[in-house]
Design an enzyme around this catalytic site. Structure first.
Site, PDB file in Angstrom:
ATOM      1  N   TYR A  80      41.445 -25.661  41.162  1.00  0.00           N
ATOM      2  CA  TYR A  80      41.566 -24.930  42.417  1.00  0.00           C
ATOM      3  C   TYR A  80      41.848 -23.446  42.199  1.00  0.00           C
ATOM      4  O   TYR A  80      41.454 -22.608  43.023  1.00  0.00           O
ATOM      5  CB  TYR A  80      42.621 -25.581  43.319  1.00  0.00           C
ATOM      6  CG  TYR A  80      42.040 -26.745  44.077  1.00  0.00           C
ATOM      7  CD1 TYR A  80      41.352 -26.552  45.270  1.00  0.00           C
ATOM      8  CD2 TYR A  80      42.116 -28.041  43.572  1.00  0.00           C
ATOM      9  CE1 TYR A  80      40.763 -27.610  45.938  1.00  0.00           C
ATOM     10  CE2 TYR A  80      41.537 -29.111  44.234  1.00  0.00           C
ATOM     11  CZ  TYR A  80      40.863 -28.884  45.425  1.00  0.00           C
ATOM     12  OH  TYR A  80      40.270 -29.929  46.095  1.00  0.00           O
ATOM     13  N   HIS A 134      39.343 -28.327  57.322  1.00  0.00           N
ATOM     14  CA  HIS A 134      39.765 -28.817  56.009  1.00  0.00           C
ATOM     15  C   HIS A 134      40.786 -27.899  55.351  1.00  0.00           C
ATOM     16  O   HIS A 134      40.997 -27.978  54.136  1.00  0.00           O
ATOM     17  CB  HIS A 134      38.549 -29.006  55.103  1.00  0.00           C
ATOM     18  CG  HIS A 134      37.610 -30.063  55.589  1.00  0.00           C
ATOM     19  ND1 HIS A 134      36.320 -30.206  55.114  1.00  0.00           N
ATOM     20  CD2 HIS A 134      37.763 -31.040  56.521  1.00  0.00           C
ATOM     21  CE1 HIS A 134      35.728 -31.220  55.732  1.00  0.00           C
ATOM     22  NE2 HIS A 134      36.583 -31.732  56.598  1.00  0.00           N
ATOM     23  N   CYS A 142      53.944 -27.497  50.153  1.00  0.00           N
ATOM     24  CA  CYS A 142      54.765 -28.344  49.291  1.00  0.00           C
ATOM     25  C   CYS A 142      54.156 -29.729  49.164  1.00  0.00           C
ATOM     26  O   CYS A 142      53.856 -30.385  50.164  1.00  0.00           O
ATOM     27  CB  CYS A 142      56.187 -28.427  49.858  1.00  0.00           C
ATOM     28  SG  CYS A 142      57.299 -29.441  48.848  1.00  0.00           S
ATOM     29  N   CYS A 195      57.868 -25.140  45.057  1.00  0.00           N
ATOM     30  CA  CYS A 195      58.261 -24.870  46.438  1.00  0.00           C
ATOM     31  C   CYS A 195      59.575 -24.103  46.471  1.00  0.00           C
ATOM     32  O   CYS A 195      60.586 -24.574  45.933  1.00  0.00           O
ATOM     33  CB  CYS A 195      58.390 -26.186  47.215  1.00  0.00           C
ATOM     34  SG  CYS A 195      58.919 -25.952  48.927  1.00  0.00           S
TER      35      CYS A 195
END
Length: 309
Positions: A80, A134, A142, A195
């Site tokens: 990603y 999407h 998180c 996070c």
């Protein structure tokens, strides 16, 4: 039968008159668009399900699941982070700008996009009229679902450990990350984005993965809009609309009276359109500015309006 649920015959060929469609856009009140990866093709982004093949000997769809992230977050983040880098390098094309201008000039126009590349927002599409079905690859959230969301993060790389995914090489050279014969960078989980709220969960890309539901609030907003009144025009851009729930929106618009217009380079995308509908075969970046010209004005090659309507 086809994905519209309509019988197809040669006598049911859709229209392709630009002048007729321009008049329809000008006179229509409530309009909606559904966009897919084909809209971003002219920006140089490959389609997710296209002919790109494997990514380091992995099917891209196999990396787009919560289970894949739980099993190997470093590998999924590398994938990603590379896609983020490609999206941030790309620029909105004239198709994105045309849809954004139409949204600014038509009060009752909404746009649903299956794309996660962030190009529609970067084209200035009004946020209140754009539904990211999407999610966005530029958002992070998180993995432990504490509720933290980092929106529109333009950092590239997202963290130092993922720098190998943000490298650029000459066109005649392959990025080492994309060569399955070169070992993948070894990234420790503690070096991935974490996070800042719960302090325990990893951050993950803010996209909707397979086996995950779409945002319920967003879907309810779209459903409410559809049922508020008749729909005059449904524009399907760069997608076969074959994945649910996106596939259902065309049928729902038709049941509300909509004429359907498909813009797609694939001639098979005209399947199921009737004589009242429209089909324009080609690149959305070239076709949409022309189709919307009576409403948005004449657009130059950079995507700016040079002559007002």
């Amino acid at each position: 039968m086809n994905y519209f649920g309509i019988s197809t015959t040669s006598a049911m060929a859709p229209r392709n008159s630009i002048a007729e469609f321009q008049e329809l856009v000008r006179s229509s009140n409530r309009m909606m668009a559904l966009c897919g990866a084909g809209l971003s093709a002219a920006s140089g982004l490959p389609t997710f399900r296209g002919a790109g093949g494997l990514w380091r000997n992995h099917e891209p769809t196999d990396l787009a699941t919560p289970e894949a992230f739980a099993a190997d977050p470093s590998l999924v983040w590398l994938f990603y982070a590379w896609r983020r880098h490609m999206a941030l390098k790309a620029k909105p094309n004239r198709g994105h700008f045309a849809l954004a201008e139409l949204a600014k000039r038509k009060e009752n126009f909404i746009c649903l996009t299956q794309n996660v590349d962030g190009l529609s927002p970067r084209a200035g599409h009004p946020e209140s009229k754009l539904y990211l079905l999407h999610g966005s690859i530029l958002d992070n959230k998180c993995f432990n679902q504490c509720g933290y969301i980092d929106r529109n993060n333009l950092s590239d790389p997202i963290c130092p450990a993922l720098a190998p995914a943000a490298e650029d090489y000459p066109p005649d050279q392959t990025l080492p990350l994309l060569d399955p014969n070169i070992p993948a960078p070894q990234i420790q989980v503690e070096d991935l984005p974490h996070c800042p709220r719960c302090k325990t969960g990893l951050l993950r890309p803010g996209v909707v993965w397979f086996n995950e539901p779409l945002d319920e609030n967003m879907i309810m907003q779209v459903e409410n809009w559809i049922w508020q009144g008749p729909v005059d025009l449904m524009i399907v851009v760069g997608t076969a609309a074959a994945v649910y729930p996106a596939a259902a929106y065309t049928r729902k618009a038709q049941r509300r009276g909509a004429i359907v217009a498909v813009i797609n380079p694939d001639p098979d995308s005209a399947s199921g359109l009737g004589p009242k509908d429209f089909f324009f075969q080609g690149d959305a970046a070239e076709i949409l500015p022309l189709l919307f010209e009576p409403v948005i004005g004449k657009m130059d090659e950079s995507g700016k309006i040079c002559v007002e309507p």
